[in-house]
Motif scaffolding. Structure first.
Motif, short mmCIF file in Angstrom:
data_model
loop_
_atom_site.label_atom_id
_atom_site.label_comp_id
_atom_site.label_asym_id
_atom_site.label_seq_id
_atom_site.Cartn_x
_atom_site.Cartn_y
_atom_site.Cartn_z
N TYR A 22 -33.82 -39.40 97.22
CA TYR A 22 -34.36 -38.49 96.52
C TYR A 22 -33.86 -37.04 96.72
O TYR A 22 -33.77 -35.99 95.82
CB TYR A 22 -35.82 -38.25 96.84
N SER A 23 -33.26 -36.73 98.00
CA SER A 23 -32.88 -35.44 98.52
C SER A 23 -31.40 -35.68 99.16
O SER A 23 -31.22 -35.55 100.20
CB SER A 23 -33.83 -34.75 99.20
N PRO A 24 -30.29 -35.98 98.43
CA PRO A 24 -28.95 -36.28 98.93
C PRO A 24 -28.33 -35.14 99.67
O PRO A 24 -27.33 -35.31 100.66
CB PRO A 24 -28.02 -37.02 97.92
N LYS A 25 -28.64 -33.90 99.35
CA LYS A 25 -28.20 -32.65 99.79
C LYS A 25 -28.95 -32.02 100.82
O LYS A 25 -28.68 -30.52 101.42
CB LYS A 25 -27.96 -31.71 98.77
N ASN A 26 -30.07 -32.83 101.25
CA ASN A 26 -30.96 -31.99 102.32
C ASN A 26 -30.38 -32.18 103.81
O ASN A 26 -29.88 -33.10 104.27
CB ASN A 26 -32.38 -32.94 102.32
N ILE A 27 -29.77 -31.06 104.41
CA ILE A 27 -28.96 -31.03 105.55
C ILE A 27 -29.81 -31.36 106.72
O ILE A 27 -29.21 -32.40 107.70
CB ILE A 27 -28.62 -29.54 105.89
N ASN A 28 -31.10 -31.19 107.03
CA ASN A 28 -31.88 -32.04 107.78
C ASN A 28 -32.02 -33.38 107.88
O ASN A 28 -31.94 -34.13 108.89
CB ASN A 28 -33.46 -31.12 107.85
N LEU A 29 -32.11 -33.85 106.72
CA LEU A 29 -32.09 -35.55 106.40
C LEU A 29 -30.84 -35.95 107.13
O LEU A 29 -30.82 -36.99 107.33
CB LEU A 29 -32.69 -35.84 105.17
N LEU A 30 -29.47 -35.44 106.71
CA LEU A 30 -28.51 -35.78 106.71
C LEU A 30 -28.27 -35.85 108.30
O LEU A 30 -27.56 -36.87 108.79
CB LEU A 30 -27.40 -35.19 105.91
N ARG A 31 -28.50 -34.78 108.96
CA ARG A 31 -28.53 -34.92 110.52
C ARG A 31 -29.36 -35.90 111.08
O ARG A 31 -29.01 -36.78 112.02
CB ARG A 31 -29.16 -33.41 111.17
N LEU A 32 -30.64 -36.04 110.61
CA LEU A 32 -31.42 -37.23 111.08
C LEU A 32 -30.90 -38.44 110.84
O LEU A 32 -30.95 -39.54 111.66
CB LEU A 32 -32.72 -36.99 110.22
N SER A 33 -29.97 -38.71 109.57
CA SER A 33 -29.37 -39.94 109.39
C SER A 33 -28.36 -40.06 110.36
O SER A 33 -28.01 -41.18 111.02
CB SER A 33 -28.78 -39.90 108.06
N GLY A 34 -27.61 -39.16 110.81
CA GLY A 34 -26.63 -38.99 111.83
C GLY A 34 -27.29 -39.46 113.07
O GLY A 34 -26.71 -40.41 114.00
N ASP A 35 -28.13 -39.05 113.51
CA ASP A 35 -29.05 -39.30 114.44
C ASP A 35 -29.40 -40.64 114.94
O ASP A 35 -29.36 -41.34 115.93
CB ASP A 35 -30.06 -38.49 114.86
N VAL A 36 -29.88 -41.44 113.56
CA VAL A 36 -30.35 -42.73 113.70
C VAL A 36 -28.93 -43.60 113.81
O VAL A 36 -29.07 -44.59 114.46
CB VAL A 36 -31.14 -43.04 112.44
N TYR A 37 -28.06 -43.12 113.02
CA TYR A 37 -26.83 -44.01 113.16
C TYR A 37 -26.23 -44.10 114.74
O TYR A 37 -25.78 -45.15 115.19
CB TYR A 37 -25.61 -43.41 112.41
N LEU A 38 -26.12 -42.82 115.44
CA LEU A 38 -25.94 -42.75 116.81
C LEU A 38 -26.92 -43.79 117.73
O LEU A 38 -26.11 -44.33 118.38
CB LEU A 38 -26.05 -41.33 117.23
N GLN A 39 -28.05 -43.61 117.43
CA GLN A 39 -29.04 -44.69 118.19
C GLN A 39 -28.40 -46.26 117.89
O GLN A 39 -28.67 -46.94 118.97
CB GLN A 39 -30.30 -44.39 118.16
N GLN A 40 -28.15 -46.34 116.60
CA GLN A 40 -27.76 -47.66 116.40
C GLN A 40 -26.24 -48.02 116.90
O GLN A 40 -25.72 -49.01 116.53
CB GLN A 40 -27.76 -48.02 114.91
N GLN A 41 -25.65 -47.36 117.51
CA GLN A 41 -24.29 -47.29 118.07
C GLN A 41 -23.39 -47.47 116.93
O GLN A 41 -22.26 -48.00 117.21
CB GLN A 41 -24.46 -48.58 119.03
N ASN A 42 -23.67 -47.01 115.64
CA ASN A 42 -22.72 -46.91 114.55
C ASN A 42 -21.99 -45.42 114.57
O ASN A 42 -22.31 -44.57 113.77
CB ASN A 42 -23.53 -47.16 113.43
N LEU A 43 -21.11 -45.20 115.32
CA LEU A 43 -20.49 -43.91 115.57
C LEU A 43 -19.76 -43.30 114.50
O LEU A 43 -20.03 -42.17 113.98
CB LEU A 43 -19.64 -43.97 116.66
N ASP A 44 -19.02 -44.32 113.68
CA ASP A 44 -18.33 -43.83 112.62
C ASP A 44 -19.20 -43.32 111.46
O ASP A 44 -18.93 -42.51 110.84
CB ASP A 44 -17.43 -44.84 112.22
N GLN A 45 -20.25 -44.03 111.11
CA GLN A 45 -21.29 -43.81 110.22
C GLN A 45 -22.12 -42.45 110.63
O GLN A 45 -22.33 -41.46 109.70
CB GLN A 45 -22.37 -44.80 109.90
N ALA A 46 -22.59 -42.26 112.01
CA ALA A 46 -22.94 -41.14 112.42
C ALA A 46 -21.99 -39.83 112.11
O ALA A 46 -22.47 -38.87 111.45
CB ALA A 46 -23.24 -41.04 113.83
N LEU A 47 -20.85 -39.80 112.48
CA LEU A 47 -19.92 -39.04 112.04
C LEU A 47 -19.93 -38.54 110.63
O LEU A 47 -19.89 -37.36 110.25
CB LEU A 47 -18.41 -39.14 112.84
#
Length: 552
Positions: A22-47
């Motif tokens: 719904y909000s693909p340009k939301n910077i806070n959601l993108l950061r949160l997405s990276g944080d979740v990827y990081l906890q999932q050990q998916n480092l490339d997607q987090a980056l």
């Protein structure tokens, strides 16, 4: 972002992805997405998620810091340094960016920040949570500042958990003391190389050893030794801090020993909640925890003299000789490579610094370059595992009037190869703020004298403890001038040097440093004193094993 319970990661991923649709340009959601990827050990997607956020706002310091932190996890120090510097230049008051810029710069031997260091150190006054205590050790020999920073972090940590002092275990009189050791380093790691047979040597008629291992599964010989010597061995990597506390309470520990502190993957929240009636900080982190529920800190009279006790929130458990365990049965190398094979010149005096590069500051490098200038037939053999470090050190040497050919760069090698090559050094030159620790005992095991300057904080006094325990206190200096004078004397007076090296070799197995059996007995005495004091209803106090024991 707060850590998400492992079982909820997939749910979090789904929620964040739906929000982004719904909000693909939301910077806070993108950061949160990276944080979740990081906890999932998916480092490339987090980056990728963090980079998308930066594309929206390239001057957002939170995003720059997130990218820098992820690159550190990915072991890309150089690029991480660039992002932290960008965040620092964007916001000069951002303590997190500044301290991480300093930390990564030290790992690259890039000392351009030192002219700003005092200002950077003060940034933590207002935002102490953004200061990683470990970053302070190599850049500042100020135990008062260190305690101030860790206590501020611990206040936040302690406020988040409620310490529970209700324990139901019966008196230790007439039964074994159950002691739990918590670490992620029960494998081929510097900590285990020091400990050697320590767990096997603990008296099983008096102690039940419980191992809480939250590190990697390697099944190497060190991990197998720990497993075989433990009364209970537990793999606890997947447990939350609270779950680990609950498990340790179910195990009815008398004493919980934290062997990580503020080093990588430490789990201080376990000790904030209190895992056992008595809690002890030991070996892993060379400074105070600042955490009230940690009752004791294992040290010795050299690393924590009476005048320095004020800089510890814990009471000190004084080992009678050196706080550092060492393995009497450590293997001597079968083959020692020649100087030619190591790229070292024959017929020259070999100063060496095989400390991690992040411990070296301009202060000691000034002295080392002065030594090279005044001892013409000498070189400095220094650890520099990548081209960035080599280039920076060469530039620093040139700025001090020393040609780059006088620096011989050592690469990282296996531990066996490292111990073998160490024997080709003539004199180990110690770092000031954060000494050689494991490396100090490796040097003396190889028969190489080590010149050190005793500083103020624990981390700056470890090498002094090591050489004192091996009967060479004359290798300890108090000032930079004394440090230079001693190193120069040993490099230019052959008889003095030969006498010292022979004494070091003679003392190897006749002095306390490598008396593993006595070390274990003294450690046991301190643990018994602490738990008996607890059961008497008395508060922790400084404890000391009075007599110096030796089984040699």
């Amino acid at each position: 972002m707060k850590m998400i319970v492992a079982g909820d990661l997939n749910k979090a991923r789904s929620i964040v992805d739906e929000a982004l649709s719904y909000s693909p340009k939301n910077i806070n959601l993108l950061r949160l997405s990276g944080d979740v990827y990081l906890q999932q050990q998916n480092l490339d997607q987090a980056l990728l998620a963090y980079m998308d956020a930066m594309g929206i706002d390239p001057f957002n310091t939170s995003v720059l810091n997130s990218i820098g932190s992820l690159l550190l996890i990915m072991k890309n120090q150089k690029d991480a340094n660039g992002f932290f510097l960008a965040a620092h230049q964007t916001d000069r008051k951002d303590a997190y960016a500044a301290y991480n810029w300093v930390h990564t710069s030290m790992h690259l031997s890039d000392w351009g920040f030192f002219e700003k260091l005092n200002d950077i150190l003060r940034l933590g006054d207002d935002t102490p949570l953004n200061v990683q205590p470990f970053t302070l050790l190599a850049i500042s020999d100020d135990p008062g500042l260190h305690k101030l920073r860790v206590k501020a972090r611990c206040k936040i940590l302690s406020d988040a958990v409620k310490e529970n002092r209700k324990f139901v275990r019966s008196s230790v009189v007439g039964r074994k003391i159950r002691i739990g050791f918590f670490s992620g380093d029960f494998y081929s790691h510097a900590t285990m190389l020091l400990l050697g047979d320590f767990f096997e040597l603990l008296d099983k008629d008096r102690f039940e050893v419980v191992i809480y291992d939250f590190g990697p599964i390697t099944d190497d010989e060190h991990q197998q030794k720990v497993k075989n010597s433990a009364y209970i061995y537990r793999r606890v990597k997947e447990l939350s801090e609270h779950e680990l506390v609950q498990l340790s309470r179910e195990d009815c520990l008398d004493i919980a020993v934290d062997m990580k502190g503020y080093t990588r993957n430490g789990r201080m929240a376990v000790f904030a909640e209190r895992a056992a009636p008595v809690q002890v900080a030991y070996l892993g982190y060379p400074g105070t925890s600042g955490l009230g529920p940690v009752d004791y800190f294992v040290a010795d009279e050299v690393t924590v003299p009476q005048s320095q006790r004020q800089h510890f929130s814990e009471k000190i458990m004084y080992m009678p000789d050196c706080y550092q365990p060492n393995d009497r049965n450590r293997k001597q190398p079968d083959v020692v490579p020649s100087r030619t094979e190591l790229g070292l010149p024959e017929g020259k005096f070999i100063f060496c610094s095989l400390n991690n590069p992040n411990k070296v500051t301009p202060a000691e490098f000034d002295v080392w370059m002065k030594l090279l200038c005044n001892v013409p037939e000498s070189v400095l053999w220094i650890l520099a595992p990548n081209e960035e470090i080599k280039n920076n050190l060469t530039r620093e040497a040139n700025a001090r009037g020393v040609g780059g050919e006088r620096l011989i760069f050592a690469e990282r090698v296996s531990m066996d190869d490292h111990l073998a090559r160490m024997r080709q050094a003539d004199l180990f030159l110690d770092a000031f703020n954060c000494n050689a620790h494991t490396t100090a005992s490796e040097a003396v095991w190889a028969g190489v004298p080590l010149v050190t300057k005793a500083g103020n904080q624990f981390a700056a006094r470890v090498a002094a403890s090591v050489v004192t325990a091996i009967g060479c206190p004359d290798l300890v200096t108090e000032t930079i001038d004394e440090y230079y004078d001693l190193a120069y004397k040993l490099a230019t007076e052959a008889d003095t040097y030969s006498e010292l090296r022979l004494r070091l070799q003679d003392n190897l197995l006749t002095t306390p440093l490598y008396d593993s059996e006595s070390y274990a007995r003294n450690f046991e005495k301190l643990m018994e004193m602490a738990i008996l004091r607890y059961e008497e209803g008395a508060k922790p106090k400084h404890l000391m094993v009075r007599e110096k024991t030796s089984t040699s």
